[in-house]
Design a protein around this motif. Structure first.
Motif, PDB file in Angstrom:
ATOM      1  N   ASP A  94      11.524 -16.757  46.260  1.00 39.04           N
ATOM      2  CA  ASP A  94      10.430 -16.574  47.212  1.00 39.04           C
ATOM      3  C   ASP A  94      10.905 -15.689  48.354  1.00 39.04           C
ATOM      4  O   ASP A  94      11.275 -16.158  49.426  1.00 39.04           O
ATOM      5  N   LYS A  95      10.893 -14.389  48.111  1.00 34.87           N
ATOM      6  CA  LYS A  95      11.422 -13.450  49.098  1.00 34.87           C
ATOM      7  C   LYS A  95      10.521 -13.319  50.315  1.00 34.87           C
ATOM      8  O   LYS A  95      10.957 -12.830  51.359  1.00 34.87           O
ATOM      9  N   PHE A  96       9.277 -13.732  50.197  1.00 33.54           N
ATOM     10  CA  PHE A  96       8.335 -13.608  51.312  1.00 33.54           C
ATOM     11  C   PHE A  96       8.414 -14.788  52.280  1.00 33.54           C
ATOM     12  O   PHE A  96       7.743 -14.787  53.308  1.00 33.54           O
ATOM     13  N   SER A  97       9.224 -15.790  51.939  1.00 33.07           N
ATOM     14  CA  SER A  97       9.339 -16.957  52.803  1.00 33.07           C
ATOM     15  C   SER A  97       9.878 -16.560  54.175  1.00 33.07           C
ATOM     16  O   SER A  97      10.939 -15.936  54.288  1.00 33.07           O
ATOM     17  N   GLY A  98       9.138 -16.894  55.215  1.00 34.96           N
ATOM     18  CA  GLY A  98       9.559 -16.572  56.569  1.00 34.96           C
ATOM     19  C   GLY A  98       9.285 -15.145  56.983  1.00 34.96           C
ATOM     20  O   GLY A  98       9.642 -14.747  58.100  1.00 34.96           O
ATOM     21  N   ILE A  99       8.663 -14.342  56.109  1.00 31.69           N
ATOM     22  CA  ILE A  99       8.361 -12.949  56.404  1.00 31.69           C
ATOM     23  C   ILE A  99       6.907 -12.834  56.864  1.00 31.69           C
ATOM     24  O   ILE A  99       5.990 -13.361  56.223  1.00 31.69           O
ATOM     25  N   ASP A 100       6.683 -12.127  57.955  1.00 34.82           N
ATOM     26  CA  ASP A 100       5.334 -11.901  58.457  1.00 34.82           C
ATOM     27  C   ASP A 100       4.725 -10.717  57.710  1.00 34.82           C
ATOM     28  O   ASP A 100       5.264  -9.614  57.756  1.00 34.82           O
ATOM     29  N   TRP A 101       3.612 -10.944  57.015  1.00 37.28           N
ATOM     30  CA  TRP A 101       2.996  -9.872  56.230  1.00 37.28           C
ATOM     31  C   TRP A 101       1.482 -10.062  56.163  1.00 37.28           C
ATOM     32  O   TRP A 101       0.959 -11.138  56.450  1.00 37.28           O
ATOM     33  N   THR A 102       0.791  -9.001  55.811  1.00 39.47           N
ATOM     34  CA  THR A 102      -0.655  -9.029  55.633  1.00 39.47           C
ATOM     35  C   THR A 102      -1.003  -8.368  54.307  1.00 39.47           C
ATOM     36  O   THR A 102      -0.141  -7.762  53.660  1.00 39.47           O
ATOM     37  N   VAL A 103      -2.264  -8.471  53.915  1.00 40.50           N
ATOM     38  CA  VAL A 103      -2.725  -7.828  52.686  1.00 40.50           C
ATOM     39  C   VAL A 103      -3.260  -6.445  53.022  1.00 40.50           C
ATOM     40  O   VAL A 103      -4.107  -6.284  53.907  1.00 40.50           O
ATOM     41  N   GLY A 104      -2.772  -5.437  52.317  1.00 38.99           N
ATOM     42  CA  GLY A 104      -3.212  -4.071  52.566  1.00 38.99           C
ATOM     43  C   GLY A 104      -4.543  -3.756  51.917  1.00 38.99           C
ATOM     44  O   GLY A 104      -5.130  -4.580  51.198  1.00 38.99           O
ATOM     45  N   LYS A 105      -5.027  -2.551  52.141  1.00 38.34           N
ATOM     46  CA  LYS A 105      -6.335  -2.147  51.613  1.00 38.34           C
ATOM     47  C   LYS A 105      -6.368  -2.114  50.098  1.00 38.34           C
ATOM     48  O   LYS A 105      -7.432  -2.273  49.492  1.00 38.34           O
ATOM     49  N   THR A 106      -5.212  -1.881  49.470  1.00 39.42           N
ATOM     50  CA  THR A 106      -5.179  -1.845  48.004  1.00 39.42           C
ATOM     51  C   THR A 106      -4.721  -3.169  47.402  1.00 39.42           C
ATOM     52  O   THR A 106      -4.531  -3.258  46.186  1.00 39.42           O
ATOM     53  N   GLY A 107      -4.517  -4.176  48.271  1.00 39.94           N
ATOM     54  CA  GLY A 107      -4.155  -5.496  47.782  1.00 39.94           C
ATOM     55  C   GLY A 107      -2.684  -5.798  47.761  1.00 39.94           C
ATOM     56  O   GLY A 107      -2.283  -6.919  47.441  1.00 39.94           O
ATOM     57  N   SER A 108      -1.846  -4.840  48.109  1.00 38.50           N
ATOM     58  CA  SER A 108      -0.400  -5.072  48.131  1.00 38.50           C
ATOM     59  C   SER A 108       0.017  -5.640  49.482  1.00 38.50           C
ATOM     60  O   SER A 108      -0.591  -5.331  50.507  1.00 38.50           O
TER      61      SER A 108
END
Length: 312
Positions: A94-108
């Motif tokens: 789970d590399k996204f654990s603790g990482i601040d991120w959002t969903v982009g316009k293309t879904g990535s």
């Protein structure tokens, strides 16, 4: 037809490491599967049409998702995002654990705090030996202010003015600063750069490169550490750290116990001590002629900056 030439993969990786790059995290999502990998093979390919490319190893855990994905996002990391680079280059699930991120316009996934985002749809895939080359058509992009995180000779770096760029250093201590004066940070980085380059020959005389020296020192300071712990402390990429570890083991300076923990041998301890003594003498020579009070003031300033930045 000539016989194929046998190539030492480890030596080739060190040679390729002479080419400095930026650092990106490429992300994609297919269904509920979300992936991200640290990549420095990213490159611009074309402006008309707008194309970029990068490559992923076929044995990567994320390979199947990127093979199936119709879109991906390139997150160009800032100089403050070393930990994010390491998180996405690790073998964690789970590399996204603790990482601040959002969903982009293309879904990535888009990683917050980066200095540029390039969202793409897959334009083509090509065979690349043990990698596959992905070409993306740029559908959306944005950039933010900040310094780029760089990677060179197996180590993270930041961009500074080249030492040969002219600097006006003839001002007197009480002269007022002008816009033409080099900044405090520029002077600090240039001084560090020049001292590091001049010390290079001392490492070479001991048969060590900078990566091997870093591993030697860090294992001395943290006996019994694992490779993962060493990577986290040294900020070396895992492959680079493993190459340095293997070279030190071959030379008898480093050993692994049954649990995989790293320890310096007696020869390794002696080699580390030689490097330490060389650096102490070198530093004394570089600072010759500088008043002791000025050196102590500089130490206090550096210590204060690190404390203010939360670095101990």
């Amino acid at each position: 037809m000539s016989e194929p030439v046998s190539i030492d993969a480890r030596a080739l990786r060190r040679c390729l490491g002479q080419f400095g790059t930026g650092v990106t995290v490429i992300t994609a999502q297919v269904g509920v599967e979300r992936v991200g990998v640290t990549v420095n093979s990213f490159s611009s390919l074309s402006l008309d049409p707008p194309l970029v490319l990068w490559s992923i190893k076929r044995t990567s855990r994320s390979f199947d998702v990127f093979q199936a994905a119709e879109h991906f996002a390139v997150n160009i990391l800032s100089s403050e995002q070393i930990q994010i680079s390491q998180a996405f280059s690790s073998s964690g699930t789970d590399k996204f654990s603790g990482i601040d991120w959002t969903v982009g316009k293309t879904g990535s996934p888009i990683i917050s705090g980066n200095i540029a985002t390039i969202e793409c749809r897959v334009y083509a895939r090509h065979d690349g030996g043990d990698h596959i080359i992905l070409i993306g058509h740029v559908d959306n992009f944005r950039q933010s202010p900040g310094e780029a995180l760089l990677f060179f000779q197996g180590r993270y770096a930041v961009a500074i003015d080249h030492p040969q760029m002219p600097l006006e250093l003839g001002r007197q201590p009480n002269d007022p600063l002008t816009e033409e004066d080099p900044s405090f940070w520029t002077l600090m980085f240039l001084a560090l750069h020049r001292m590091s380059r001049r010390f290079e020959r001392h490492r070479e005389e001991q048969g060590l490169n900078a990566d091997q020296t870093r591993v030697l020192i860090d294992v001395f300071d943290n006996p019994g550490c694992s490779t993962e712990q060493l990577v986290a402390k040294s900020f070396l990429r895992r492959g680079v750290a493993e190459d340095a570890i293997s070279a030190l083991v071959e030379r008898g300076y480093l050993s692994r116990d049954a649990a995989g923990a790293l320890h310096l041998t007696d020869d390794g301890v002696r080699r580390r001590q030689i490097i330490f003594q060389r650096w102490t003498t070198f530093e004394r020579g570089e600072l010759a002629g500088v008043a002791a009070d000025d050196i102590e003031s500089a130490r206090r300033v550096m210590t204060r900056i690190l404390e203010h930045s939360g670095i101990s």
